[in-house]
Design a protein around this motif. Structure first.
Motif, PDB file in Angstrom:
ATOM      1  N   LEU A   1       0.847  -1.186   0.063  1.00  0.00           N
ATOM      2  CA  LEU A   1      -0.055  -0.094   0.087  1.00  0.00           C
ATOM      3  C   LEU A   1       0.834   1.145   0.051  1.00  0.00           C
ATOM      4  CD1 LEU A   1      -2.746  -0.895   2.540  1.00  0.00           C
ATOM      5  CD2 LEU A   1      -2.960  -1.008   0.142  1.00  0.00           C
ATOM      6  N   PRO A   2       0.683   2.155  -0.896  1.00  0.00           N
ATOM      7  CA  PRO A   2       1.514   3.185  -1.144  1.00  0.00           C
ATOM      8  C   PRO A   2       1.324   4.373  -0.117  1.00  0.00           C
ATOM      9  CG  PRO A   2       0.020   3.300  -2.742  1.00  0.00           C
ATOM     10  CD  PRO A   2      -0.263   2.166  -1.869  1.00  0.00           C
ATOM     11  N   GLU A   3       2.038   5.194   0.319  1.00  0.00           N
ATOM     12  CA  GLU A   3       1.818   6.490   1.106  1.00  0.00           C
ATOM     13  C   GLU A   3       1.291   7.581   0.358  1.00  0.00           C
ATOM     14  OE1 GLU A   3       5.419   7.260   3.850  1.00  0.00           O
ATOM     15  OE2 GLU A   3       6.075   5.340   2.883  1.00  0.00           O
ATOM     16  N   TYR A   4       1.840   7.454  -0.921  1.00  0.00           N
ATOM     17  CA  TYR A   4       1.449   8.557  -1.968  1.00  0.00           C
ATOM     18  C   TYR A   4       1.151   7.792  -3.261  1.00  0.00           C
ATOM     19  CZ  TYR A   4       3.866  11.814   1.302  1.00  0.00           C
ATOM     20  OH  TYR A   4       4.266  12.419   2.494  1.00  0.00           O
TER      21      TYR A   4
ATOM     22  N   ARG B   1      -2.127   9.729   0.654  1.00  0.00           N
ATOM     23  CA  ARG B   1      -2.223  11.123  -0.204  1.00  0.00           C
ATOM     24  C   ARG B   1      -2.236  10.801  -1.614  1.00  0.00           C
ATOM     25  NH1 ARG B   1      -3.141  15.086   3.262  1.00  0.00           N
ATOM     26  NH2 ARG B   1      -1.956  16.561   1.993  1.00  0.00           N
ATOM     27  N   ILE B   2      -3.318  11.153  -2.369  1.00  0.00           N
ATOM     28  CA  ILE B   2      -3.526  10.976  -3.608  1.00  0.00           C
ATOM     29  C   ILE B   2      -3.613  12.508  -4.419  1.00  0.00           C
ATOM     30  CG2 ILE B   2      -4.847   9.782  -5.328  1.00  0.00           C
ATOM     31  CD1 ILE B   2      -5.962   7.824  -3.124  1.00  0.00           C
ATOM     32  N   VAL B   3      -3.035  12.290  -5.632  1.00  0.00           N
ATOM     33  CA  VAL B   3      -3.176  13.601  -6.498  1.00  0.00           C
ATOM     34  C   VAL B   3      -3.773  12.823  -7.728  1.00  0.00           C
ATOM     35  CG1 VAL B   3      -1.942  14.980  -8.030  1.00  0.00           C
ATOM     36  CG2 VAL B   3      -1.366  14.801  -5.474  1.00  0.00           C
ATOM     37  N   VAL B   4      -4.867  13.517  -8.289  1.00  0.00           N
ATOM     38  CA  VAL B   4      -5.425  12.975  -9.598  1.00  0.00           C
ATOM     39  C   VAL B   4      -4.922  13.920 -10.818  1.00  0.00           C
ATOM     40  CG1 VAL B   4      -7.407  12.596 -10.901  1.00  0.00           C
ATOM     41  CG2 VAL B   4      -7.196  12.157  -8.513  1.00  0.00           C
ATOM     42  N   LEU B   5      -4.430  13.469 -11.760  1.00  0.00           N
ATOM     43  CA  LEU B   5      -3.838  14.230 -13.155  1.00  0.00           C
ATOM     44  C   LEU B   5      -4.731  13.895 -14.139  1.00  0.00           C
ATOM     45  CD1 LEU B   5      -0.102  13.375 -13.146  1.00  0.00           C
ATOM     46  CD2 LEU B   5      -1.190  15.292 -12.430  1.00  0.00           C
ATOM     47  N   THR B   6      -4.991  14.814 -14.961  1.00  0.00           N
ATOM     48  CA  THR B   6      -5.940  14.455 -16.064  1.00  0.00           C
ATOM     49  C   THR B   6      -5.736  15.544 -17.127  1.00  0.00           C
ATOM     50  OG1 THR B   6      -8.083  13.999 -16.803  1.00  0.00           O
ATOM     51  CG2 THR B   6      -7.759  15.776 -15.356  1.00  0.00           C
ATOM     52  N   GLY B   7      -5.742  14.985 -18.233  1.00  0.00           N
ATOM     53  CA  GLY B   7      -5.805  15.942 -19.704  1.00  0.00           C
ATOM     54  C   GLY B   7      -7.229  16.422 -19.797  1.00  0.00           C
ATOM     55  N   TYR B   8      -8.292  15.735 -19.059  1.00  0.00           N
ATOM     56  CA  TYR B   8      -9.614  16.021 -19.361  1.00  0.00           C
ATOM     57  C   TYR B   8     -10.222  16.655 -18.139  1.00  0.00           C
ATOM     58  CZ  TYR B   8      -8.534  13.037 -23.431  1.00  0.00           C
ATOM     59  OH  TYR B   8      -8.061  12.509 -24.598  1.00  0.00           O
TER      60      TYR B   8
ATOM     61  N   ALA C   1       6.629  17.393 -11.758  1.00  0.00           N
ATOM     62  CA  ALA C   1       6.968  16.727 -10.339  1.00  0.00           C
ATOM     63  C   ALA C   1       6.945  17.863  -9.388  1.00  0.00           C
ATOM     64  CB  ALA C   1       8.166  16.009 -10.644  1.00  0.00           C
ATOM     65  N   ALA C   2       7.439  18.901  -9.328  1.00  0.00           N
ATOM     66  CA  ALA C   2       7.296  19.912  -8.329  1.00  0.00           C
ATOM     67  C   ALA C   2       5.813  20.255  -8.041  1.00  0.00           C
ATOM     68  CB  ALA C   2       8.006  21.259  -8.831  1.00  0.00           C
ATOM     69  N   GLU C   3       5.069  20.385  -8.830  1.00  0.00           N
ATOM     70  CA  GLU C   3       3.486  20.639  -8.653  1.00  0.00           C
ATOM     71  C   GLU C   3       3.175  19.513  -7.914  1.00  0.00           C
ATOM     72  OE1 GLU C   3       1.904  23.240 -12.214  1.00  0.00           O
ATOM     73  OE2 GLU C   3       2.840  21.574 -12.876  1.00  0.00           O
ATOM     74  N   ILE C   4       3.331  18.241  -8.436  1.00  0.00           N
ATOM     75  CA  ILE C   4       2.871  17.205  -7.861  1.00  0.00           C
ATOM     76  C   ILE C   4       3.208  17.008  -6.504  1.00  0.00           C
ATOM     77  CG2 ILE C   4       2.714  14.571  -7.931  1.00  0.00           C
ATOM     78  CD1 ILE C   4       2.657  15.059 -10.957  1.00  0.00           C
ATOM     79  N   VAL C   5       4.372  17.142  -6.077  1.00  0.00           N
ATOM     80  CA  VAL C   5       4.969  17.129  -4.661  1.00  0.00           C
ATOM     81  C   VAL C   5       4.170  18.073  -3.923  1.00  0.00           C
ATOM     82  CG1 VAL C   5       6.948  17.253  -3.032  1.00  0.00           C
ATOM     83  CG2 VAL C   5       6.885  16.011  -5.376  1.00  0.00           C
ATOM     84  N   ALA C   6       4.147  19.471  -4.528  1.00  0.00           N
ATOM     85  CA  ALA C   6       3.677  20.367  -3.813  1.00  0.00           C
ATOM     86  C   ALA C   6       2.257  20.032  -3.247  1.00  0.00           C
ATOM     87  CB  ALA C   6       3.560  21.845  -4.482  1.00  0.00           C
ATOM     88  N   ALA C   7       1.347  19.506  -4.220  1.00  0.00           N
ATOM     89  CA  ALA C   7       0.134  19.172  -3.926  1.00  0.00           C
ATOM     90  C   ALA C   7      -0.353  18.050  -3.039  1.00  0.00           C
ATOM     91  CB  ALA C   7      -0.674  18.522  -5.519  1.00  0.00           C
ATOM     92  N   PHE C   8       0.711  17.317  -2.889  1.00  0.00           N
ATOM     93  CA  PHE C   8       0.423  16.058  -1.766  1.00  0.00           C
ATOM     94  C   PHE C   8       0.700  16.868  -0.409  1.00  0.00           C
ATOM     95  CE2 PHE C   8       3.080  12.759  -4.625  1.00  0.00           C
ATOM     96  CZ  PHE C   8       1.849  12.022  -4.735  1.00  0.00           C
ATOM     97  N   HIS C   9       1.174  18.056  -0.426  1.00  0.00           N
ATOM     98  CA  HIS C   9       1.489  18.494   0.970  1.00  0.00           C
ATOM     99  C   HIS C   9       0.565  19.847   1.261  1.00  0.00           C
ATOM    100  CE1 HIS C   9       4.825  15.973   1.910  1.00  0.00           C
ATOM    101  NE2 HIS C   9       5.523  16.366   0.498  1.00  0.00           N
ATOM    102  N   LYS C  10      -0.451  19.852   0.149  1.00  0.00           N
ATOM    103  CA  LYS C  10      -1.456  20.940   0.347  1.00  0.00           C
ATOM    104  C   LYS C  10      -2.791  20.506   0.940  1.00  0.00           C
ATOM    105  CE  LYS C  10      -4.105  24.411  -2.212  1.00  0.00           C
ATOM    106  NZ  LYS C  10      -4.014  25.484  -3.007  1.00  0.00           N
ATOM    107  N   ALA C  11      -2.914  20.631   2.576  1.00  0.00           N
ATOM    108  CA  ALA C  11      -3.840  20.190   3.411  1.00  0.00           C
ATOM    109  C   ALA C  11      -5.036  21.075   3.323  1.00  0.00           C
ATOM    110  CB  ALA C  11      -3.262  19.912   4.610  1.00  0.00           C
ATOM    111  N   ASP C  12      -4.887  22.285   3.128  1.00  0.00           N
ATOM    112  CA  ASP C  12      -6.118  23.132   3.283  1.00  0.00           C
ATOM    113  C   ASP C  12      -6.221  23.781   1.948  1.00  0.00           C
ATOM    114  OD1 ASP C  12      -6.458  22.756   6.119  1.00  0.00           O
ATOM    115  OD2 ASP C  12      -4.624  24.278   6.351  1.00  0.00           O
ATOM    116  N   GLY C  13      -7.604  24.283   1.988  1.00  0.00           N
ATOM    117  CA  GLY C  13      -7.966  25.133   0.387  1.00  0.00           C
ATOM    118  C   GLY C  13      -7.269  26.454   0.693  1.00  0.00           C
ATOM    119  N   ASP C  14      -7.321  27.111  -0.621  1.00  0.00           N
ATOM    120  CA  ASP C  14      -6.663  28.378  -0.572  1.00  0.00           C
ATOM    121  C   ASP C  14      -7.881  29.646  -0.649  1.00  0.00           C
ATOM    122  OD1 ASP C  14      -5.226  30.827  -1.162  1.00  0.00           O
ATOM    123  OD2 ASP C  14      -4.158  29.920  -2.987  1.00  0.00           O
ATOM    124  N   GLU C  15      -8.174  30.321   0.260  1.00  0.00           N
ATOM    125  CA  GLU C  15      -8.919  31.412   0.081  1.00  0.00           C
ATOM    126  C   GLU C  15      -8.387  32.576  -0.669  1.00  0.00           C
ATOM    127  OE1 GLU C  15      -6.461  32.801   3.488  1.00  0.00           O
ATOM    128  OE2 GLU C  15      -7.481  30.724   2.870  1.00  0.00           O
TER     129      GLU C  15
END
Length: 177
Positions: A47-50, A77-84, A108-122
């Protein structure tokens, strides 16, 4: 000797993209396991951590995998990627447990940052203009498609549209605005 790096499952049907992203994420400290579809990803014993999951692949969509990974380990921690990208699939991905949702191309930098984004951005910018008619149509089709679990025929019936017409529309990339 065991690998102490955090485990990451990368699932994408594009072999070249998968290979490049796998190498980039490996350089950023992850122990990457790659798969080309949902079935292959679920066959992995660990089972992956990410996880980085493509939304649109042959067979079941990435949303199926997001749900299953969260059932197996709620801490993944899951990041979904899509071209759609669409609002409907973004909402569903987050409701199913994705940490973040990114439109391709994402590096990769955007994906790693997204893993650690826990809260929304007001402070996220709000568009001053409404979506285009083409984009609204795309969003509506994606919402109806999600309601029918990806079934093209049932979606076409619900939209009072010929199945082939719907397939042509789905094969087009969505309008950006």
């Amino acid at each position: 000797m065991t690998d102490e790096r955090p485990s990451l499952l990368l699932v994408d049907d594009d072999a070249a993209f998968r290979q490049v992203l796998s190498a980039a994420l490996g350089k950023r400290g992850f122990c990457v396991t790659a798969a080309e579809n949902v079935e292959q990803a679920l066959a992995e014993a660990n089972l992956p951590e990410y996880a980085v999951v493509d939304l649109k692949m042959p067979g079941p969509s990435g949303l199926v995998l997001v749900k299953r990974l969260k059932e197996l380990d709620a801490a993944t921690r899951i990041v979904v990627l899509t071209g759609y990208a669409s609002i409907a699939t973004a909402v569903e991905a987050v409701k199913l447990g994705a940490t973040h949702y990114l439109a391709k191309p994402a590096d990769a930098a955007e994906i790693v940052a997204a893993f650690h984004k826990a809260d929304g951005d007001e402070t996220a910018p709000v568009s001053p203009s409404p979506l285009s008619v083409d984009r609204l149509e795309w969003e509506h089709i994606q919402r109806i498609l999600a309601e029918h679990d990806g079934n093209i025929s049932a979606t076409a019936r619900a939209l009072s549209m010929h199945r082939r017409t719907l397939q042509r529309k789905l094969n087009k990339y969505p309008s950006r605005k």
